[in-house]
Structure formats: C-alpha cells, structure tokens
Design an enzyme around this catalytic site. Structure first.
Site, PDB file in Angstrom:
ATOM      1  N   LYS A  93     -17.784  17.654   6.284  1.00  0.00           N
ATOM      2  CA  LYS A  93     -17.590  18.944   6.947  1.00  0.00           C
ATOM      3  C   LYS A  93     -16.092  19.255   7.089  1.00  0.00           C
ATOM      4  O   LYS A  93     -15.663  20.365   6.829  1.00  0.00           O
ATOM      5  CB  LYS A  93     -18.276  18.968   8.320  1.00  0.00           C
ATOM      6  CG  LYS A  93     -19.785  18.722   8.227  1.00  0.00           C
ATOM      7  CD  LYS A  93     -20.445  18.787   9.590  1.00  0.00           C
ATOM      8  CE  LYS A  93     -19.991  17.696  10.554  1.00  0.00           C
ATOM      9  NZ  LYS A  93     -20.514  16.353  10.334  1.00  0.00           N
ATOM     10  N   ARG A 147     -25.091  20.436  17.797  1.00  0.00           N
ATOM     11  CA  ARG A 147     -25.608  19.211  17.199  1.00  0.00           C
ATOM     12  C   ARG A 147     -27.092  19.045  17.475  1.00  0.00           C
ATOM     13  O   ARG A 147     -27.737  18.188  16.908  1.00  0.00           O
ATOM     14  CB  ARG A 147     -24.960  17.998  17.868  1.00  0.00           C
ATOM     15  CG  ARG A 147     -23.693  17.529  17.274  1.00  0.00           C
ATOM     16  CD  ARG A 147     -23.971  16.497  16.222  1.00  0.00           C
ATOM     17  NE  ARG A 147     -22.979  15.454  16.163  1.00  0.00           N
ATOM     18  CZ  ARG A 147     -21.700  15.594  15.893  1.00  0.00           C
ATOM     19  NH1 ARG A 147     -21.199  16.767  15.693  1.00  0.00           N
ATOM     20  NH2 ARG A 147     -20.905  14.564  15.830  1.00  0.00           N
ATOM     21  N   ARG A 199     -12.494   5.988   5.732  1.00  0.00           N
ATOM     22  CA  ARG A 199     -11.925   7.267   6.182  1.00  0.00           C
ATOM     23  C   ARG A 199     -10.771   7.077   7.162  1.00  0.00           C
ATOM     24  O   ARG A 199     -10.835   6.242   8.051  1.00  0.00           O
ATOM     25  CB  ARG A 199     -13.057   8.056   6.847  1.00  0.00           C
ATOM     26  CG  ARG A 199     -12.638   9.297   7.571  1.00  0.00           C
ATOM     27  CD  ARG A 199     -13.798  10.213   7.737  1.00  0.00           C
ATOM     28  NE  ARG A 199     -14.603   9.890   8.908  1.00  0.00           N
ATOM     29  CZ  ARG A 199     -15.592  10.670   9.335  1.00  0.00           C
ATOM     30  NH1 ARG A 199     -15.907  11.771   8.666  1.00  0.00           N
ATOM     31  NH2 ARG A 199     -16.275  10.343  10.394  1.00  0.00           N
ATOM     32  N   ARG A 245     -10.701   6.060  13.060  1.00  0.00           N
ATOM     33  CA  ARG A 245     -11.512   6.376  14.233  1.00  0.00           C
ATOM     34  C   ARG A 245     -12.265   5.131  14.685  1.00  0.00           C
ATOM     35  O   ARG A 245     -12.855   4.438  13.860  1.00  0.00           O
ATOM     36  CB  ARG A 245     -12.527   7.478  13.894  1.00  0.00           C
ATOM     37  CG  ARG A 245     -11.899   8.831  13.798  1.00  0.00           C
ATOM     38  CD  ARG A 245     -12.849   9.867  13.271  1.00  0.00           C
ATOM     39  NE  ARG A 245     -14.201   9.818  13.824  1.00  0.00           N
ATOM     40  CZ  ARG A 245     -15.109  10.742  13.577  1.00  0.00           C
ATOM     41  NH1 ARG A 245     -14.817  11.788  12.807  1.00  0.00           N
ATOM     42  NH2 ARG A 245     -16.318  10.639  14.085  1.00  0.00           N
ATOM     43  N   ARG A 267     -25.021   6.653  14.368  1.00  0.00           N
ATOM     44  CA  ARG A 267     -24.748   8.096  14.341  1.00  0.00           C
ATOM     45  C   ARG A 267     -25.644   8.781  13.311  1.00  0.00           C
ATOM     46  O   ARG A 267     -26.112   9.892  13.534  1.00  0.00           O
ATOM     47  CB  ARG A 267     -23.263   8.343  14.032  1.00  0.00           C
ATOM     48  CG  ARG A 267     -22.383   8.087  15.261  1.00  0.00           C
ATOM     49  CD  ARG A 267     -20.930   7.843  14.919  1.00  0.00           C
ATOM     50  NE  ARG A 267     -20.327   8.928  14.190  1.00  0.00           N
ATOM     51  CZ  ARG A 267     -19.285   8.782  13.352  1.00  0.00           C
ATOM     52  NH1 ARG A 267     -18.755   7.597  13.152  1.00  0.00           N
ATOM     53  NH2 ARG A 267     -18.796   9.816  12.748  1.00  0.00           N
TER      54      ARG A 267
END
Ligand code: ADP
Length: 233
Positions: free
Chosen positions: A21, A100, A145, A178, A189
């Site tokens: 996203k 969400r 990431r 993160r 998640r």
C-alpha cells in the site's frame, strides 16, 4: 511529468500488511503530485517516535502485532482527515491502513461522509482498491522491509533497496526496521487481516466502489491501479 485528475479522487487502498500500500501510494504521488496521502500506520509511527501520550498508548498494541482499539484510531484519523483534508478542501486524497474493519468503516462514514462537498452522502470514498498479493510473497517482503519514519517511504532490500544502504533516498536520514516486522508478528497480522477484510470488502462492494488488482510485484500492480484511476478520474 505531472498528470492531473479530472474528477475528485477519494481512494482507499486495502490490502494485507506488506501488500505494498505504501509503495503504491508513493508511486501514485509521483504520478499525480496534487494527491494527498494519509496512512494510519505512519501517523502512529510518527507519534511513537515523538514519544507522545498517544504514541506510548498505541505502541503497546502495535509492537506485538495487535490492532489499536477502534476508539483511539478512529478519533485520530477523523481528526487528521478533518484538519488536513476536509477543512483545507483537498480534492484528491488516498487513505491507507484505515478503515481496517467494518466498525471503523461505518464510524468514518457516519462522522465525515456528509461533510464532503458533492458526495453521495453515504461513503467518504469514491474508489476502494484491494491489492491482492499472494501471502507467501508478503512474509518474505516484510522481513526485508525498512522504513523512513518521518515520510513513511518504504524500501525493500531485495526489490527496491535505498541508493545508500540504511539511508532514505530523499532526505539521507536513517531508515528503521519496524519492531512489528518479524516473521512471527507478521503471521498474526496476516491472520487478523484475513478475518477483518471480508466484511469490509462486502461493505464497499455493496456501495459499488470496490476493485481488486492482483499481482506478485508492485511493478505489476501499479499499471493496473493506474489504469482504473485514469479510466474513472
Ligand atoms: P501494515 O499494513 O503493514 O500492517 P500499518 O503501517 O498500516 O501496517 O499499521 C501498523 C500497525 O498500526 C498495525 O499493525 C496496527 O497495530 C496499527 N494500526 C494502523 N492502522 C490501524 C487501524 N485502522 N486500526 C487499528 N490499528 C491500526
């Protein structure tokens, strides 16, 4: 080259964690410089970095991969949207990470749909696009990431590494990992996402504004997303 939108665009990007996203948002912002973007995850990471009260509260949930309670996140996003988008009358914008779940979607529409000029009064968005990426690819991506917290720009050591290792391409500031981007927390998640996304998709499907784009990489997905926007806006 700067491209222009001919009709107001109020876009929600839906997709699993790691579906890209943030990457699609960056690409869209480059293509349409007049677009404005807001990401609930970025707002939280900025609040955590600034050690605000809200940041401290939210970090308890975020670090172990849980969702932040609806009342906290909804208030925060409604507040940001009102101040940064609706009052200054920004016509074209993207939201990423919120809503969400169906409760958040309904609260958002109840709070703000009627405040948007020229709207059908039912939904704040006029386009919702789901980024559909195979889940085994997602886990791989997230583990590699890195993120530039102040801007939300994301890098991936395999697909789009920063020009200088560990540094943001634009500001040269350090990138961070993160704490919720570990394999174990990502699985949780993803599980949450799969459960919550169905009713959310149905809600937007019933409003006639849902589209799905599938692909294994951001470079495959982006032209499809752009095509939908160009055709309708
Ligand atoms: P991703 O989409 O990669 O999971 P985000 O950056 O959108 O990550 O969000 C990071 C974390 O922030 C989430 O795991 C969650 O804890 C919290 N968060 C962000 N948006 C919401 C939301 N709409 N509702 C509840 N929690 C949220």
């Amino acid at each position: 080259m700067a491209h222009r939108l001919t009709k107001p665009l109020r876009l929600l990007l839906l997709g699993a964690p790691g579906s890209g996203k943030g990457t699609q948002t960056s690409k869209l912002l480059k293509f349409y410089p007049e677009l404005y973007s807001l990401s609930s995850g970025d707002i939280f990471r900025q609040q955590i970095a600034a050690k605000t009260k809200l940041g401290l509260e939210a970090s308890k949930y975020i670090e172990n991969g849980s969702l932040v309670p609806d009342n906290i996140v909804t208030g925060l996003v409604v507040d940001h949207l009102t101040k940064e988008v609706i009052l200054p009358d920004i016509k074209h914008w993207i939201l990423d990470g919120f809503p969400r779940n169906i409760e958040q979607a309904k609260s958002l529409d109840t709070s703000l749909a009627h405040t948007i000029a020229g709207n059908n009064n039912k939904c704040v968005f006029n386009l919702v696009v789901e980024l559909d990426v195979p889940q085994q690819i997602i886990i791989d991506r997230i583990v590699n990431r890195w993120v530039h917290i102040p801007s939300g720009r994301v890098y991936n050591l395999q697909y789009n590494p920063p020009k200088v290792p560990g540094k943001d391409d634009i500001t040269g500031e350090p990138l961070s990992k993160r704490p919720d981007d570990t394999e174990e927390i990502v699985s949780k998640r993803l599980k949450d996402f799969n459960l919550l996304v169905k009713p959310l998709k149905e809600y937007y499907q019933n409003l006639g504004i849902l589209k799905v784009v599938s692909g294994e990489t951001s470079d495959i997905i982006f032209p499809k997303l752009l095509d939908i926007i160009k055709k309708n806006f």
